[in-house]
Design an enzyme around this catalytic site. Structure first.
Site, mmCIF file in Angstrom:
data_model
loop_
_atom_site.group_PDB
_atom_site.id
_atom_site.type_symbol
_atom_site.label_atom_id
_atom_site.label_comp_id
_atom_site.label_asym_id
_atom_site.label_seq_id
_atom_site.Cartn_x
_atom_site.Cartn_y
_atom_site.Cartn_z
ATOM 1 N N ARG A 172 0.799 -1.235 0.000
ATOM 2 C CA ARG A 172 0.000 0.000 0.000
ATOM 3 C C ARG A 172 0.829 1.282 0.000
ATOM 4 O O ARG A 172 0.325 2.349 0.316
ATOM 5 C CB ARG A 172 -1.009 0.011 1.156
ATOM 6 C CG ARG A 172 -2.032 -1.114 1.062
ATOM 7 C CD ARG A 172 -3.214 -0.860 1.970
ATOM 8 N NE ARG A 172 -4.217 -1.909 1.809
ATOM 9 C CZ ARG A 172 -4.333 -2.956 2.613
ATOM 10 N NH1 ARG A 172 -3.513 -3.098 3.641
ATOM 11 N NH2 ARG A 172 -5.273 -3.857 2.395
ATOM 12 N N LYS A 194 3.628 11.637 -10.987
ATOM 13 C CA LYS A 194 2.782 10.802 -11.849
ATOM 14 C C LYS A 194 3.499 9.487 -12.096
ATOM 15 O O LYS A 194 4.659 9.469 -12.512
ATOM 16 C CB LYS A 194 2.542 11.488 -13.194
ATOM 17 C CG LYS A 194 1.389 12.457 -13.234
ATOM 18 C CD LYS A 194 1.147 12.864 -14.678
ATOM 19 C CE LYS A 194 0.007 13.819 -14.816
ATOM 20 N NZ LYS A 194 -0.196 14.197 -16.235
ATOM 21 N N GLU A 217 10.105 18.277 -24.531
ATOM 22 C CA GLU A 217 9.393 18.543 -23.280
ATOM 23 C C GLU A 217 9.767 19.906 -22.710
ATOM 24 O O GLU A 217 8.938 20.584 -22.089
ATOM 25 C CB GLU A 217 9.684 17.434 -22.261
ATOM 26 C CG GLU A 217 9.171 16.056 -22.651
ATOM 27 C CD GLU A 217 7.665 15.899 -22.477
ATOM 28 O OE1 GLU A 217 7.002 16.834 -21.981
ATOM 29 O OE2 GLU A 217 7.133 14.835 -22.846
ATOM 30 N N LYS A 233 7.673 23.338 -14.088
ATOM 31 C CA LYS A 233 6.806 22.214 -13.755
ATOM 32 C C LYS A 233 6.518 22.168 -12.256
ATOM 33 O O LYS A 233 5.378 21.897 -11.841
ATOM 34 C CB LYS A 233 7.419 20.884 -14.209
ATOM 35 C CG LYS A 233 6.510 19.708 -13.884
ATOM 36 C CD LYS A 233 6.796 18.470 -14.660
ATOM 37 C CE LYS A 233 5.726 17.410 -14.380
ATOM 38 N NZ LYS A 233 5.989 16.139 -15.099
ATOM 39 N N GLU A 250 -3.836 17.027 -10.714
ATOM 40 C CA GLU A 250 -4.300 17.342 -12.069
ATOM 41 C C GLU A 250 -5.815 17.533 -12.149
ATOM 42 O O GLU A 250 -6.508 16.936 -12.971
ATOM 43 C CB GLU A 250 -3.855 16.254 -13.059
ATOM 44 C CG GLU A 250 -3.864 16.722 -14.505
ATOM 45 C CD GLU A 250 -3.265 15.702 -15.461
ATOM 46 O OE1 GLU A 250 -4.020 14.983 -16.111
ATOM 47 O OE2 GLU A 250 -2.025 15.631 -15.534
ATOM 48 N N ARG A 285 -2.658 21.651 -13.989
ATOM 49 C CA ARG A 285 -1.592 20.710 -14.327
ATOM 50 C C ARG A 285 -1.842 19.999 -15.652
ATOM 51 O O ARG A 285 -0.899 19.577 -16.330
ATOM 52 C CB ARG A 285 -1.407 19.680 -13.201
ATOM 53 C CG ARG A 285 -0.246 18.737 -13.472
ATOM 54 C CD ARG A 285 0.110 17.854 -12.299
ATOM 55 N NE ARG A 285 1.170 16.945 -12.662
ATOM 56 C CZ ARG A 285 1.773 16.117 -11.827
ATOM 57 N NH1 ARG A 285 1.419 16.096 -10.552
ATOM 58 N NH2 ARG A 285 2.724 15.318 -12.239
ATOM 59 N N ASN A 293 0.128 18.645 -20.434
ATOM 60 C CA ASN A 293 -0.096 17.600 -21.430
ATOM 61 C C ASN A 293 -0.226 18.167 -22.844
ATOM 62 O O ASN A 293 -0.669 17.467 -23.757
ATOM 63 C CB ASN A 293 -1.350 16.785 -21.083
ATOM 64 C CG ASN A 293 -1.137 15.925 -19.850
ATOM 65 O OD1 ASN A 293 -0.222 15.111 -19.794
ATOM 66 N ND2 ASN A 293 -1.976 16.124 -18.848
ATOM 67 N N HIS A 302 0.418 16.058 -25.839
ATOM 68 C CA HIS A 302 0.298 14.660 -25.445
ATOM 69 C C HIS A 302 -0.992 14.002 -25.934
ATOM 70 O O HIS A 302 -1.005 12.811 -26.230
ATOM 71 C CB HIS A 302 0.387 14.533 -23.918
ATOM 72 C CG HIS A 302 1.768 14.768 -23.385
ATOM 73 N ND1 HIS A 302 2.444 15.960 -23.570
ATOM 74 C CD2 HIS A 302 2.605 13.966 -22.679
ATOM 75 C CE1 HIS A 302 3.638 15.875 -22.994
ATOM 76 N NE2 HIS A 302 3.752 14.685 -22.439
ATOM 77 N N HIS A 358 -0.070 10.773 -27.760
ATOM 78 C CA HIS A 358 -0.393 9.441 -27.244
ATOM 79 C C HIS A 358 -1.105 8.590 -28.293
ATOM 80 O O HIS A 358 -0.906 7.370 -28.360
ATOM 81 C CB HIS A 358 -1.261 9.552 -25.985
ATOM 82 C CG HIS A 358 -0.500 9.966 -24.771
ATOM 83 N ND1 HIS A 358 -1.116 10.294 -23.578
ATOM 84 C CD2 HIS A 358 0.831 10.116 -24.548
ATOM 85 C CE1 HIS A 358 -0.194 10.620 -22.684
ATOM 86 N NE2 HIS A 358 0.985 10.523 -23.254
ATOM 87 N N HIS A 404 8.896 8.933 -26.920
ATOM 88 C CA HIS A 404 7.780 9.702 -26.369
ATOM 89 C C HIS A 404 7.884 11.188 -26.723
ATOM 90 O O HIS A 404 6.919 11.798 -27.192
ATOM 91 C CB HIS A 404 7.729 9.529 -24.849
ATOM 92 C CG HIS A 404 6.692 10.377 -24.179
ATOM 93 N ND1 HIS A 404 5.344 10.223 -24.415
ATOM 94 C CD2 HIS A 404 6.812 11.410 -23.299
ATOM 95 C CE1 HIS A 404 4.669 11.114 -23.696
ATOM 96 N NE2 HIS A 404 5.538 11.839 -23.018
#
Length: 349
Positions: free
Chosen positions: A112, A134, A176, A214, A224, A228, A232, A235, A239, A252
């Site tokens: 956990r 993330k 990025e 960032k 997010e 935030r 992206n 992205h 993606h 990426h």
């Protein structure tokens, strides 16, 4: 009848990001370094000269985005159980974004949740993936659809690791950096237009500015819920490109670069960005040999894949659209026909 569980509390997840040569450090606990054979071959000896632990283990997983999946996580978990890691133990992500994402996710679910530290070895992971908590893995439906927000205890960005970075990996990281400048910092973008990021001191300054940008955004919106999501930019389209090419054609950052160009075309169509500003972004990407074009085989299929994006809700697709250079708009109110019209310009004509 009602029972109230008063769980409201303030949790301080703050941590430091060090951009410098790693200093020697000892951890008085069980520690596992998660890496891949490529990074280990290049840099593990150097890294081991910097750190020590009460018990130290090395766990290697296959290299590549296609291995960022549950099978690799299971491999890490099995090793942790075999070595009897407990809740006071710690993981170190030693590699690029794939290693960082998988290690963070594994740390978030092992018993956990246990601590982890990021030691990113690629430019992309240094300026983006290692910062913000993330974590996640891919599955057949898309990228990072399984994951958790789990903040590292520290991030160590050592420029030494960039000395062996291939040209394409370097460019992917630059994408990025450009992403953050376009959406949040016009002055930073103008700095990048004239800067030579192959110069070590200039690059270190760019890394610092990108990380600070960032960090400021994450501090305002850790999970997010709003701002935030602007990180992206590029992205949503990128993606889909990665999904269509099964993560084997583009790195990426390369897919994000193409996605930025697509998002810019949407911005131009919405009168949020001038064609001249879109061209400036494209030219800055091309300066570092990043791809800026892509042939869409099936425009409708490309559009439908948007709905697998985590930011999309039910029948709405959320797009991150630049507002000029230095501004950004997050919206799910973009007309479908406008998007399809832009996508057709990238289709087979």
């Amino acid at each position: 009848m009602q029972v109230n569980i008063p769980l409201k509390q303030t949790v301080d997840n703050s941590y430091d990001i060090t951009i410098d040569t790693i200093k020697k450090v000892h951890f008085d606990k069980k520690v596992a370094i998660i890496t891949n054979p490529k990074v280990a071959g290049l840099h593990l000896a150097y890294f081991l000269s910097k750190i020590s632990a009460k018990e130290l283990y090395i766990i290697t997983v296959p290299d590549g985005e296609e291995y960022k999946n549950q099978d690799s996580v299971d491999l890490i978990l099995e090793s942790l159980f075999n070595h009897r890691f407990n809740r006071k133990s710690m993981l170190i992500a030693f590699g690029g974004g794939v290693i960082g994402d998988m290690t963070g996710y594994t740390a978030s679910i092992y018993q956990r949740g246990i601590d982890f530290v990021q030691v990113p070895t690629t430019l992309l992971s240094q300026v983006d993936a290692s910062v913000g908590g993330k974590t996640g893995i891919n599955n057949k439906y898309g990228k990072n659809l399984i994951g958790a927000f789990h903040q590292p205890k520290a991030v160590y960005i050592d420029p030494h690791f960039l000395s062996t970075l291939p040209k394409r990996e370097f460019g992917a990281g630059v994408a990025e950096i450009i992403k953050m400048a376009v959406t949040f910092n016009r002055n930073f973008f103008e700095f990048l237009e004239t800067a030579d990021l192959h110069d070590k001191e200039v690059l270190q300054e760019a890394i610092k500015q990108a990380v600070q940008t960032k960090a400021d955004v994450v501090a305002k919106d850790e999970k997010e819920h709003g701002l935030r999501a602007a990180l992206n930019y590029g992205h949503t389209f990128g993606h889909v490109i990665e999904n269509e090419t099964k993560y084997k054609t583009y790195l990426h950052g390369e897919a994000v670069a193409i996605g930025m160009v697509m998002a810019n075309e949407v911005a131009v169509a919405m009168n949020l960005m001038t064609p001249q500003e879109a061209q400036r972004v494209k030219e800055l990407l091309q300066k570092y040999d990043l791809p800026t074009s892509y042939t869409i085989e099936d425009v409708n299929s490309f559009y439908e894949t948007f709905f697998l994006d985590k930011k999309s809700l039910d029948a709405s697709v959320t797009f991150i659209i630049p507002v000029g250079i230095g501004g950004v708009k997050i919206t799910d109110k973009v007309d479908k026909e406008l998007i399809l019209s832009v996508l057709r310009t990238f289709g087979n004509n």
